[in-house]
Structure formats: C-alpha cells, structure tokens
Design an enzyme around this catalytic site. Structure first.
Site, PDB file in Angstrom:
ATOM      1  N   TYR A 127      30.708  33.868  42.366  1.00  0.00           N
ATOM      2  CA  TYR A 127      31.979  33.217  42.072  1.00  0.00           C
ATOM      3  C   TYR A 127      32.708  32.690  43.315  1.00  0.00           C
ATOM      4  CZ  TYR A 127      36.687  32.716  40.080  1.00  0.00           C
ATOM      5  OH  TYR A 127      37.907  32.237  39.685  1.00  0.00           O
ATOM      6  N   LYS A 149      41.171  40.111  32.865  1.00  0.00           N
ATOM      7  CA  LYS A 149      41.416  40.686  34.185  1.00  0.00           C
ATOM      8  C   LYS A 149      42.219  41.975  34.039  1.00  0.00           C
ATOM      9  CE  LYS A 149      40.746  36.556  36.782  1.00  0.00           C
ATOM     10  NZ  LYS A 149      41.128  35.853  38.020  1.00  0.00           N
ATOM     11  N   THR A 173      43.616  47.870  45.535  1.00  0.00           N
ATOM     12  CA  THR A 173      44.916  47.185  45.487  1.00  0.00           C
ATOM     13  C   THR A 173      44.754  45.674  45.313  1.00  0.00           C
ATOM     14  OG1 THR A 173      44.876  47.060  47.890  1.00  0.00           O
ATOM     15  CG2 THR A 173      46.098  48.888  46.921  1.00  0.00           C
ATOM     16  N   SER A 224      40.265  30.315  44.591  1.00  0.00           N
ATOM     17  CA  SER A 224      40.529  31.720  44.283  1.00  0.00           C
ATOM     18  C   SER A 224      40.536  32.565  45.548  1.00  0.00           C
ATOM     19  CB  SER A 224      39.439  32.240  43.350  1.00  0.00           C
ATOM     20  OG  SER A 224      39.441  33.654  43.298  1.00  0.00           O
ATOM     21  N   ASP A 233      38.949  20.987  27.472  1.00  0.00           N
ATOM     22  CA  ASP A 233      38.309  22.304  27.598  1.00  0.00           C
ATOM     23  C   ASP A 233      36.994  22.290  26.840  1.00  0.00           C
ATOM     24  OD1 ASP A 233      39.500  25.243  28.536  1.00  0.00           O
ATOM     25  OD2 ASP A 233      37.867  25.390  27.090  1.00  0.00           O
ATOM     26  N   LYS A 258      33.632  28.662  44.723  1.00  0.00           N
ATOM     27  CA  LYS A 258      34.984  28.198  45.013  1.00  0.00           C
ATOM     28  C   LYS A 258      35.050  27.580  46.414  1.00  0.00           C
ATOM     29  CE  LYS A 258      37.188  29.384  41.239  1.00  0.00           C
ATOM     30  NZ  LYS A 258      37.590  28.280  40.311  1.00  0.00           N
TER      31      LYS A 258
END
Lengths: 333, 333
Positions: B161, B204, B233, B130, B46, B165
């Site tokens: 983002y 998040k 949602t 994602s 990391d 991905k």
C-alpha cells in the site's frame, strides 16, 4: 559446463516461451538465444511495428502489441509456460532524465503483464529490473563500492525510471508471496553488444561513444563530445552473458522473488571507455566535455557475491568476469 | 475566516469538479462538501454499484466506473476543471497487510487518472496519499516523533500500500515538472467520522472499535478484542477537517506537487481510544489482546509545521488541533 538448471534442462522444446520487448536489444537477443537451443514455440512481442525490430528470428511468432494495454498482455500470455517481460519505455541517461513520465508509465506494462502471466497459468515469470533501482546516495563517488542487492533499501532510486523498476520488483515479490507465482528479478547493469540501440536518443554510453568515434572517422573531424567530465564510472556486460544470466536466474529456485545483480563487476570510467574505442578504431580523439548533459550517477558497479553464491560457482565466476572473457579486451587497468 | 484560496473563491459555480472514490468515505464527504457550497456540476465516480455507495448527493452526476481501465478514466475526466482522485483499493491494516497485490494494483487507477486529467485539460489534480508512504523504520516506537514530509525518503514505505502511494506521488511531481499540470498531494493520517467504513474487512481502527463496543452493548458480553497490545499510537482526523484541508491544499500554489501532511498532531494510543469509546458508550470493557493480528507500525503522528507555514496560520492551527476542536472530547492526556 553449466550445471545450473536452465530452460534447456527443465522445459520441453515445445513449451511456449513468451518474450516481451523483443523488438529491442536485450529481449531480441533472448529470443535468438532460445531459438538457437531448439525451442519451437517462442512468442516475441513488442510495441514497435515488425519492420522496426532490431532483429527478427525465423520461426518465431512475432506480434506487434502495445503491452500498456491489459487486453494485449492477455493475448501475449495465452498458453505461456514461461514469460520473460523485458518490455519498457526506456533508454540511456539522455532519455530517462528527460522523459520521466514515460519511464514511470512502464508500470502499466508490468502491472498488466504479471497479472496476465498469472492468469494464463505460466510457471515462471521474469522481470528485467535495473541498477537504476539502487539508492543514488551510494553512487555519488566515481570510486564507488560495488552495489550489493540490499543497497536498494532504504530507497532513493533514479528519479522516474529507477522507482518504476523498484515498484515492479515488488509486484514480483508479492505475486510469489500471495499467489505462489515463481518470479525472477534481475537488476541489469549496462548491457552492450550487437543490435544495441545506437542512435535516436535512447542509446546508452558504449553504443553512443562508438557511433561518435565512427562519425569522427567518416567526417575526418577527430573530436568527441563526452557527457559529463568522463570520470563517471560504470560496469558493462556483454549481451551473451546477459541472456545466459537471465536463463540461470529464471530457473534457480533459491532466487525466486529475489532481486539479483546481473552485470560485470569491473569498473570502467567513461574516459577509459573512450580510450578503448579510439584504440580499436585506430584514431586519436580530441575530447570535449559537455558538463550540462545528462550523466547519471557518479559511479556504479555490481557486487556479484550473491549471484556467485546462489548459482554454480564456476558460472558465477564467468558472470563476474564476463566483460573480460572473450568478447574483447580487458576494459580496466 | 479562511483567507486561503479555496474552490469557492477560485472557481465558477458551474465549473466541473470530478471526485473519484466517491462511493466511499472521504470522497463521498468531499462531494457533499462541494455540493453544500453551491457547485452545480459535480461528477462523482466509484467502482461500486450506485446502490452500495455510502452516501449519494442529490444533483450530482454519479457514475459507476472501474477506474483501473484507461477508457473509464477518460470518461471520468471529460470536461473537468478540477479532478480529485481518491479512488483506491484499500482499507485498514486488516486489508492492506493481507491484500498487498490489490493495494499495489491501485497504481493503474492513478496512472490512468492523471494522464486522463492532463489530456482533458484539467487545471488542477489532487491525489490522496497516505501516512503509509513514510519510512516504517521511523515508526517502530509508540512514542514516535511526529513525521515531517521529508521523512518519506530514503524510502521504506508500508509494504504494498505505502509504496503505491509513494509512486503515485511521483507521478504528480513529474506531471508538474514535465507538463505543467498543477498537482496537489496530501498524505492523510487516519480519517474518521460519519459514513466511515465500519465492517466487511476494510474498516479502520476507530470505526472497528466503535462497532465492537456496540456489539458488546447489544450482546451484553462486555469484552473487546484489540489488535496488538494496544500500545500502538496514531493520530486521528475528523472528516470535516479532511475535506477542508483537501480544498486548501488543492488551491495553495506554494504547495504544487509537494506532498504535505493532512492530519491531527495529537498522538493517541489504541488503548486510550478504547477507553474513550467505552466512556461514551457508558460501559466497561474487558480487553483481550490479539497479538497475532495486523497492527501496522508501532507509532505514527503527523508533524504539521509545514502545512501551518504554507497555509494561513489560523487555519494551520485549526488543522493541527482538528480532533480536539468541536467533534468530541480531547483524545489525549
């Protein structure tokens, strides 16, 4: 004649201009274009060893650097007032259908270059995108309608190469939105002319077909192999129009961070191109069609409405009709 | 129970497993998951200094390396049999709407990591994609239909983002197509659980709302600010289901180079999530809605038909219903 702002009207002659990919076709011509206008500090950068550059311009600082490395991009951008990033691992359909990983990996160049340009304090940054960024679903018919800029989204770009271009366009858009770097993005449509790659596997259709015609002349075997059925269509832009267009797009503030077509809007089939080449060569060629060869999309043309609207109208017209102007015969009907 | 091939059934216990992003939430849990199964050679990597890692697992080789640098990726992959690349500069909507350049620049990590894994001779490579890769046009209604894998194209991903991905997925697909590297691609849908980021700007929704509820308890001010109108949602996946799913997807040969959803298919609105959290905390919260705050798409759910088809049915069911299993009450109606 040209009332649009250009490098010649906006910059000092000793402002440092950086051009990458300068050992290749288009960027090499761009270096020449600026040198011809009297700019005294031009830095040309390419991955190739200097002896392999297509053209070298006297008085230009020429550096052989691999721009997929961060530190090399930093070196390339030192002191730059304007950066024209045309470096990429690319070629014609024969290359980009076969080496998709290499095409995708050009993202390293663009990611590092725009950051380096920003950090160096450059005022403007140019990125050379491509018509391959467009949605391929719209290009399945040779009688295609011309592609306008918004046709890139929703996206289904050319596998590998096209997606990398689209992603690098986004970098340009976000560096403007988040950091205020003035970026310019041109989507090139098939550029041709002197010093274009013509062999080795990276050449594009016009140069490849000319080479094959010359080979036919030299060997006396008047055959030519065409990739696909020859019905696929494109538009072709002469290199001088491309360099002029780059300059105008780069300095048009209405076009900041806005992808824009740079190409001819005159649709030509590969078969028509072969006929023209044979006519110029004064030979007749028996055509063989390799239906298994890479051929790209069925049809692609450039809609130049937006560039005509944003640049001075007369210049827009010039760009629209660039192939027909004074570089050769009309390729269409 | 689990008849799908997994690391435990396919690997030797001393095969070297590399996990990147291991100082963060999901990859940290993945390291723990493999260590608990008795793997003796795990390398955790990391960018963060070791003292800032969310969890450290004893016996694991833990390296602090910035993987946006090529040489660090080479070091990270030395001797690897399997590489799980979860490193990214990311966060919740508050982060990814504000720092789009940083999100885009994660492409450096993925471009270098997959090349390094390939060169190191790794047998398999995992990439954490994602749900943000999906076309946002399909997510404008809170009562959204669940997203199936093919809904990513034609593409209109989450700005910044999501596009990164999608591009990194393509790298995985092309490394398999051109070079035969076995790649696995999972599109994560909102993972939550212990060690999830809960403050600092990258958290998040589930963790952020829990934090706000705890703050309300501690201060006695029973108010909560919700980003957006609360009608948006999502589905939420517990971390243990995520690590199990990663393992199964990585070792399923029918899923090589094939992006696949990894998430719950149970749709929950943010307002419902707040009610649940308040219920668990035993408090009542006055809700304030910040309509100017980042809120992401209106609705997003995971269609798990494809993963159920490709993995053992009973396990597919487990994943489908992961939130409801034994990690807490049913979040839906």
């Amino acid at each position: 004649m040209n009332s649009n702002p250009t490098a010649a009207t906006l910059l000092n002659r000793d402002d440092l201009i950086v051009v990458t990919g300068a050992g290749g076709f288009i960027a090499g011509a761009l270096v020449k274009y600026f040198a011809d206008q009297g700019f005294t500090r031009i830095r040309a950068v390419d991955k190739k060893p200097l002896r392999q550059w297509y053209q070298r311009v006297p008085g230009v600082e020429s550096l052989s650097l691999d721009l997929s490395y961060r530190d090399n991009c930093k070196r390339a951008c030192e002191g730059a007032v304007e950066v024209y990033n045309l470096a990429a691992d690319m070629g014609g359909m024969g290359f980009i259908e076969r080496f998709r990983i290499e095409c995708l990996r050009s993202i390293l160049i663009n990611t590092h270059m725009i950051e380096a340009a920003y950090r160096a304090g450059a005022e403007r940054y140019f990125f050379s995108s491509s018509a391959c960024a467009y949605n391929t679903e719209l290009q399945k018919d040779p009688n295609v309608r011309a592609l306008k800029e918004s046709d890139a989204y929703p996206a289904m770009a050319e596998r590998g190469y096209g997606w990398e271009k689209l992603m690098s366009e986004m970098f340009c858009q976000e560096y403007w939105a988040e950091r205020g770097l003035k970026t310019a993005i041109a989507r090139f449509h098939n550029v041709y002319g002197p010093f274009g790659t013509w062999d080795g596997g990276r050449e594009k259709a016009p140069a490849a077909l000319c080479r094959k015609a010359i080979e036919a002349q030299e060997t006396g075997q008047y055959e030519i192999t065409i990739w696909g059925d020859g019905h696929q269509t494109r538009s072709f832009m002469y290199i001088d129009d491309c360099t002029l267009g780059i300059d105008m797009i780069m300095h048009c503030d209405d076009l900041i961070a806005t992808p824009i077509n740079l190409g001819s809007s005159e649709l030509v089939s590969i078969n028509e191109l072969v006929s023209l080449i044979a006519e110029i060569a004064g030979i007749e060629l028996e055509r063989k069609y390799d239906l298994d060869a890479p051929r790209g999309v069925a049809g692609r043309n450039s809609d130049n409405t937006f560039i005509g609207f944003n640049l001075n109208a007369s210049i827009g017209d010039v760009l629209t009709d660039c192939v027909c102007r004074n570089h050769g015969p009309n390729l269409g009907t």
